[in-house]
Scaffold this motif. Structure first.
Motif, PDB file in Angstrom:
ATOM      1  N   TRP A  22       0.842  -1.193   0.000  1.00 25.38           N
ATOM      2  CA  TRP A  22       0.000   0.000   0.000  1.00 25.38           C
ATOM      3  C   TRP A  22       0.880   1.247   0.000  1.00 25.38           C
ATOM      4  O   TRP A  22       1.873   1.325   0.729  1.00 25.38           O
ATOM      5  CB  TRP A  22      -0.902   0.026   1.235  1.00 25.38           C
ATOM      6  N   TYR A  58       1.041   5.446   0.535  1.00 27.12           N
ATOM      7  CA  TYR A  58       0.339   6.523   1.231  1.00 27.12           C
ATOM      8  C   TYR A  58       0.167   7.720   0.294  1.00 27.12           C
ATOM      9  O   TYR A  58       1.144   8.281  -0.201  1.00 27.12           O
ATOM     10  CB  TYR A  58       1.087   6.945   2.493  1.00 27.12           C
ATOM     11  N   PHE A  81      -4.084   5.294   2.677  1.00 30.30           N
ATOM     12  CA  PHE A  81      -3.302   4.315   1.942  1.00 30.30           C
ATOM     13  C   PHE A  81      -4.111   3.782   0.753  1.00 30.30           C
ATOM     14  O   PHE A  81      -5.306   3.514   0.870  1.00 30.30           O
ATOM     15  CB  PHE A  81      -2.907   3.148   2.851  1.00 30.30           C
TER      16      PHE A  81
END
Length: 841
Positions: free
Chosen positions: A428, A430, A437
């Motif tokens: 993931w 950000y 995320f």
């Protein structure tokens, strides 16, 4: 020289808030909830924790407001110490108002109700599941500790849950349910009637009682049952002529019931996470508030009927308006349902928010704030609907890792299958714009078997250019994942960033168990059962190996800063080892059953938590020193399986050298009961923000006619003091009257009658004739200024006599100066002059 405060274990969060029914304050501004051995006071408007009330040595099992004094709170706890009655545990003053106290019965006590001057609770013998409903008479004594000696048994064979006891209309009777039996005791008649649900024309074996509630104004008892039905009992004064009707909507257990203040509606909740509002006890008229998140454990209604709240099994409090509309939600630390023994993801710190990240709702990550003891937000990782069905295999989170700056998040989810587990590795990214995320890469089946550990290369300066992720698995290999850039074939997005496997390593076909990078990221340590291997993170060449049989390696970590040349490992056979990377030899070892090995990211210290003789102990050490710098034996009776160092916003000022390891970071523990502990020299009350404590103090003061009158008087007096400050100074000791202090600071339950206090209080406000007040001085000056000089000459002799007879005012230890006759005349002339022309300038 102030002695340094002792370091003590503090329960800082994670306590179960759904184990005891919540209580609204009389003005519905605050909500009191039991959380472990504390009582938390929340603001209904802001959802903020305003106050933490302690004093108990064990779990709080009940909260009640004193019906005769709404600013007084009663609480009870359950302890098994044996012996007779003991002194209760005192609570701090509620929001700085009047004192509270807690009644404690040392044979086992749960506070239930305060009615007719008595406190009712359970009494049971240790290790015997036989409880009695008892009435306790608490006497008024000087102090907050009360020794209650008058005890009378009301009912035998009651259930220990507070949901199984309810008081009837105006406290005329008490009803109790246990298993399939209902018993009602009438206080005045001293009559006991018993009923059984099995004989009430039902053949359902799953119809046992689960909860009970009594109508506030009518003789009606509502009972919840395990089959999802609600029964309304009437005419229970007669054993044979009783009647009951049935309401049915819940498909499973009815967890709790609560009547509205007027009794016109009935609230019910259960495992469906739906609050049901029954109008006029009719099966046809009902409203619903669905999707509350988790099973409803308790329902509470405010005294004015404007609000109600539901306590859920996932430590959530939902505040609901009277029109059945969602208002607020207070989410504590969610206790993981996937595993009752430990949190699978471990205890991870988010570098951005410094929040603890761990398993939350099924398939979710919870970001838990340590400062507010509330959840910041929840991230859906699995992105699948969770089905509440026992025995169903569903995907859940097992591993979580953050990059150094929190830019990347790696998660591993798996479905429990004995033969072929279903695994997914997700990366993931950000997003700064959305502040959340976003999924970047999904890898199906990253390993052929369960993933045992995962870590990022912890390098701040190289994170943006060359992030590296390492995973280890039971398939006997470890894999290195790197970020690569691809060109979008359609040309819409330019370069696309994704992750792919760059290297696969193994060692003699052993299972890979743990992995970690050195502080500078140049070395990677991977444990294979009893052996620790060290690899070059650039060429992925094997540099050296360390072995310590017998026992598999349980935890490994590198030293930091001045101790970066050391590698520490703990085995499941009770050994803690320290190897020197320069000499490739064992530096030292200790015989210690270490369950947790956690390094501090900001110092050389490493925390080791051991489990021995049913107690957890803490050892803090530096790898280059053979002796620990701090030892805390018997840290707690629970088994600690996870720990994390959280960097502080500002360095902690410690008064002792042995506490220097807490200067940069604070150590938090998570027990097997998923309660959060920490070590601190300050109590929880001191750790609250000053604004929170000030808000709690100011807003909780009751708005009564007396307080309004006293506040108005003080404001007027303050204004007059400002206006007359040039003429005379008040004696400020008048504000500090002992009578006023005693009245405002003495606990309410020990105060004498109002008829006795009133004369003392009024006399304390009166001013002696010997010392004139500011009003009298001002009036005399005004009257004298209107007189003519001739009149003053005629009365000169009288004035001089009065000045000689009148004692001068003593103000703050100083004497006021007398004015001569000529000076007084000059002062009067100045007062008569017109200075209004100055306003033009």
């Amino acid at each position: 020289m102030v002695a340094p405060a002792a370091l003590r274990v503090v329960r800082c969060g994670g306590g179960t808030i759904h184990g005891v029914r919540a209580v609204f304050s009389s003005d519905s501004k605050y909500l009191l909830c039991a959380s472990g051995d504390f009582v938390k006071m929340y603001s209904v408007a802001t959802e903020e924790t305003l106050r933490l009330m302690g004093g108990h040595a064990d779990l709080v099992t009940g909260i009640q407001l004193n019906p005769h004094n709404h600013m007084q709170v009663w609480g009870g706890r359950r302890i098994w110490l044996g012996g007779a009655w003991g002194a209760p545990a005192p609570w701090p003053n509620l929001a700085g108002a009047v004192g509270g106290l807690a009644g404690v019965l040392r044979r086992g006590w749960e506070l239930l109700e305060h009615c007719s001057g008595n406190v009712y609770g359970w009494k049971g013998k240790p290790y015997v599941y036989a409880f009695q409903l008892v009435s306790v008479k608490l006497t008024k004594t000087a102090g907050q500790d009360v020794e209650a000696k008058e005890l009378s048994v009301v009912l035998d064979g009651v259930d220990a849950s507070p949901k199984h006891i309810a008081f009837g209309r105006e406290g005329q009777y008490v009803a109790s349910v246990k298993e399939a039996n209902l018993q009602v005791y009438f206080f005045k008649q001293k009559q006991l009637n018993r009923f059984s649900v099995n004989t009430a024309k039902t053949k359902n074996r799953n119809s046992q009682f689960t909860c009970i509630a009594c109508h506030p104004t009518e003789d009606c008892i509502a009972t919840g049952h395990a089959d999802g039905k609600i029964r309304l009992w009437r005419n229970f004064y007669h054993k044979k002529d009783y009647t009951f009707s049935t309401l049915h909507w819940h498909h499973d257990i009815v967890m709790d019931l609560a009547y509205s203040v007027e009794g016109t509606s009935l609230l019910s909740g259960g495992v469906e996470s739906v609050l049901v509002l029954w109008h006029n006890e009719s099966d046809c008229r009902k409203d619903f508030l669905p999707r509350l998140g988790s099973p409803i454990e308790y329902i509470s209604v405010s005294s004015d009927g404007s609000l109600c709240c539901t306590l859920h099994k996932d430590n959530r409090i939902t505040i609901i308006n009277s029109n059945l509309r969602f208002s607020k939600s207070i989410q504590g630390l969610i206790k993981s349902k996937c595993n009752k023994i430990y949190v699978k993801t471990g205890l991870v710190v988010d570098p951005r928010t410094k929040a603890l990240v761990l398993n939350g709702e099924p398939g979710h990550l919870q970001f838990y704030s340590l400062q507010s003891d509330q959840q910041l937000f929840s991230l859906d990782i699995v992105q699948r609907q969770y089905i509440h069905q026992a025995g169903l295999k569903q995907a859940d989170l097992v591993k979580v890792a953050f990059s150094a700056r929190g830019k990347w998040l790696a998660t591993v989810e798996e479905r429990e299958e004995a033969a072929d587990p279903e695994l997914q590795l997700k990366l993931w990214f950000y997003d700064e714009e959305t502040q959340s995320f976003k999924l970047n890469t999904r890898v199906n089946t990253p390993h052929e078997n369960h993933i045992t550990d995962m870590c990022f290369r912890d390098m701040d300066e190289l994170e943006d250019d060359s992030p590296i992720l390492v995973t280890t698995g039971r398939d006997r290999v470890f894999k290195v994942w790197v970020m690569v850039e691809d060109t979008d074939p359609e040309g819409n997005y330019g370069h696309i960033v994704s992750w792919s496997c760059d290297f696969v390593g193994s060692y003699h076909n052993y299972q890979a168990t743990n992995c970690c990078f050195s502080e500078d990221g140049s070395l990677l340590a991977v444990s294979f059962e009893e052996i620790v291997t060290v690899w070059d993170s650039v060429t992925w060449e094997l540099k050296c190996t360390f072995c310590h049989p017998p026992g598999k390696i349980r935890n490994i970590c590198f030293g930091r800063l001045t101790c970066s040349k050391y590698l520490i490992g703990a085995t499941d056979h009770g050994f803690l080892c320290c190897w020197n990377l320069l000499t490739c030899a064992l530096e030292w070892s200790a015989h210690l059953n270490v369950l947790v090995l956690q390094p501090d990211p900001l110092s050389e210290h490493i925390a080791a938590v051991s489990w021995l003789s049913k107690e957890s102990s803490l050892f803090v050490f530096k790898p280059n020193e053979p002796r620990p710098v701090y030892i805390q034996r018997n840290l707690c009776k629970e088994k600690i399986l996870l720990a994390a160092f959280v960097p502080r916003d500002e360095p902690e000022m410690t008064g002792s050298e042995k506490y220097l390891w807490l200067r940069s970071s604070q150590l938090f523990f998570l027990t097997d009961a998923q309660e959060l502990l920490t070590l601190s020299t300050r109590s929880l009350e001191e750790r609250l923000t000053p604004s929170s404590k000030q808000l709690a103090t100011e807003e909780s003061l009751p708005v009564t006619p007396f307080s309004l009158l006293l506040g108005k008087h003080r404001r007027q007096q303050s204004q007059e003091d400002t206006d007359l400050g040039k003429l005379v100074v008040h004696n400020k000791h008048e504000q500090d009257s002992p009578a006023v202090k005693e009245l405002l600071h003495t606990p309410a339950h020990v105060l004498p009658s109002a008829s006795f206090l009133c004369p003392i209080f009024i006399n304390s406000l009166l001013i002696s004739k010997e010392n004139k007040s500011a009003e009298e001085v001002a009036d005399e000056v005004e009257m004298e200024s209107e007189k003519t000089d001739d009149d003053l000459d005629e009365e000169g002799d009288v004035t001089e006599m009065e000045q000689e007879d009148t004692n001068p005012m003593e103000l703050l230890g100083e004497m006021t100066c007398k004015l001569s006759k000529s000076q007084e005349r000059e002062l009067r002339k100045l007062r008569k002059m017109d200075y209004s022309w100055i306003s033009a300038f």
